[in-house]
Design an enzyme around this catalytic site. Structure first.
Site, short mmCIF file in Angstrom:
data_model
loop_
_atom_site.label_atom_id
_atom_site.label_comp_id
_atom_site.label_asym_id
_atom_site.label_seq_id
_atom_site.Cartn_x
_atom_site.Cartn_y
_atom_site.Cartn_z
CE1 TYR A 32 1.24 0.00 4.42
CE2 TYR A 32 0.13 2.09 3.99
CZ TYR A 32 0.80 1.16 4.94
OH TYR A 32 1.51 1.66 5.98
NE ARG A 51 7.06 4.08 0.16
CZ ARG A 51 6.82 4.85 1.07
NH1 ARG A 51 7.62 5.21 2.03
NH2 ARG A 51 5.43 5.51 1.57
NE ARG A 99 -5.31 -24.02 -4.13
CZ ARG A 99 -4.16 -24.64 -4.20
NH1 ARG A 99 -4.46 -25.92 -3.46
NH2 ARG A 99 -3.22 -24.59 -4.78
CG HIS A 102 0.28 -20.51 3.69
ND1 HIS A 102 -0.60 -21.14 4.26
CD2 HIS A 102 0.69 -19.92 4.97
CE1 HIS A 102 -0.99 -20.85 5.51
NE2 HIS A 102 -0.19 -20.06 5.87
CE LYS A 149 3.55 3.17 3.11
NZ LYS A 149 3.55 3.60 4.57
CD GLU A 182 10.04 2.09 10.33
OE1 GLU A 182 9.84 3.12 9.42
OE2 GLU A 182 9.84 0.92 10.10
CG LEU A 206 8.39 2.93 4.44
CD1 LEU A 206 8.16 1.28 3.70
CD2 LEU A 206 7.24 3.18 4.93
#
Ligand code: PDD
Length: 285
Positions: A32, A51, A99, A102, A149, A182, A206
């Protein structure tokens, strides 16, 4: 009513619906961005999109959108939502599977979701009008890929909540070596003897766009020294000033950590100079 975007359609936010099998929902499997916009002018649009493209590549989500496609989306949301002080939230998940598995599914389309939300007016370089921040500190217990991110923000959420439950605005984080990383949703800086210092970019934090703009503006101006290097906990507790930065806060002065005053406990002179430069230069990014 705010207008959002979901998979090619602009619609009222309340009407936007995703599948519960979306991997963003099940696994936090997505990337995001939050791009700030003031009166229709975005800050850092190109670096925010770069980014996001880097993040999508890092996690292997293939989305064939150009910077122009993102610009069209952002500008439409700004126009639809009144062009005030807005955060434009952009979100791409790996998509909805049939379904819960992973491994990366093949042949599913990423989900693209975006909406605009109100953010406060940008800070002005005026000590009397500055929002000052009180924060907690904690050992950074997130994962070792904080440069991505990711929408999987549970680690950040839990750290934010630690500070919030103490009545604080943020939580600044230190790694196992007692080095500053951070904050839960911001980058962190200290000021010592007039020099602005922030931890170097690596997997522990980040690469904030506000961080980048602050460093670039200060270096171009040249009147304030800047260093990117490891910052220890002792340096934070003995700093003259501490700042946290993010797209919606810009440069936010921290006046107290864990109930102890930073420096003289007041908003500092270097903050004032840096925020003035930031306010004057941010729309060039
Ligand atoms: N947070 N570090 C973390 C962990 C963040 O989540 C953010 C941003 C930053 C600052 O990045 P930038 O200057 O590019 O906004 C640093 C956003 C705003 C959020 O999650 O809402």
């Amino acid at each position: 009513m705010s207008i959002a975007f979901l998979d090619g359609t602009y619609l009222p936010l309340e009407e936007a619906k995703i599948s519960p099998m979306d991997r963003g929902f099940l696994f936090g499997d997505g990337i995001y961005e939050v791009v700030p916009s003031y009166a229709g002018n975005m800050v850092g649009f190109a670096p925010h999109i770069a980014r996001m493209q880097d993040g999508l590549a890092a996690v292997g989500i293939n989305l064939d959108w150009s910077e122009t496609d993102w610009a069209e989306l952002c500008n439409r949301l700004i126009n639809e939502n009144g062009a005030g002080n807005l955060g434009i939230y952009l979100h791409v998940s790996r998509g909805a599977d049939s379904r819960r598995f992973h491994g990366f599914p093949v042949n599913i389309a990423p989900t693209v979701f975006a909406f605009a939300f109100d953010i406060p007016p940008p800070p002005v370089a005026d000590k009397a009008r500055a929002n000052s921040y009180r924060v907690s500190s904690a050992r950074d217990l997130r994962w070792e890929r904080c440069q991505i991110k990711s929408t999987a923000l549970l680690g950040n959420v839990l750290h934010f909540q630690q500070g919030y439950e103490n009545g604080h605005d943020e939580t600044i984080l230190f790694n196992a070596n007692n080095e500053l990383t951070e904050a839960s949703a911001c980058n962190a800086f200290i000021v010592k003897n007039g020099t602005v210092i922030t931890p170097p970019l690596d997997n522990q934090l980040l690469a904030g766009i506000t961080r980048h703009i602050v460093l670039d503006i200060l270096r171009r101006d040249g009147s304030i020294a800047v260093e990117e290097r490891v910052v220890t906990m002792d340096e934070v507790t003995s700093a003259d000033e501490v700042w946290i930065t993010s797209s919606s806060k810009e440069i936010a002065p921290v006046i107290e950590i864990d109930g102890v005053a930073v420096g003289d406990g007041k908003v500092g002179d270097v903050w004032l100079a840096a925020q003035a430069l930031y306010s004057a230069g941010k729309f060039n990014y």
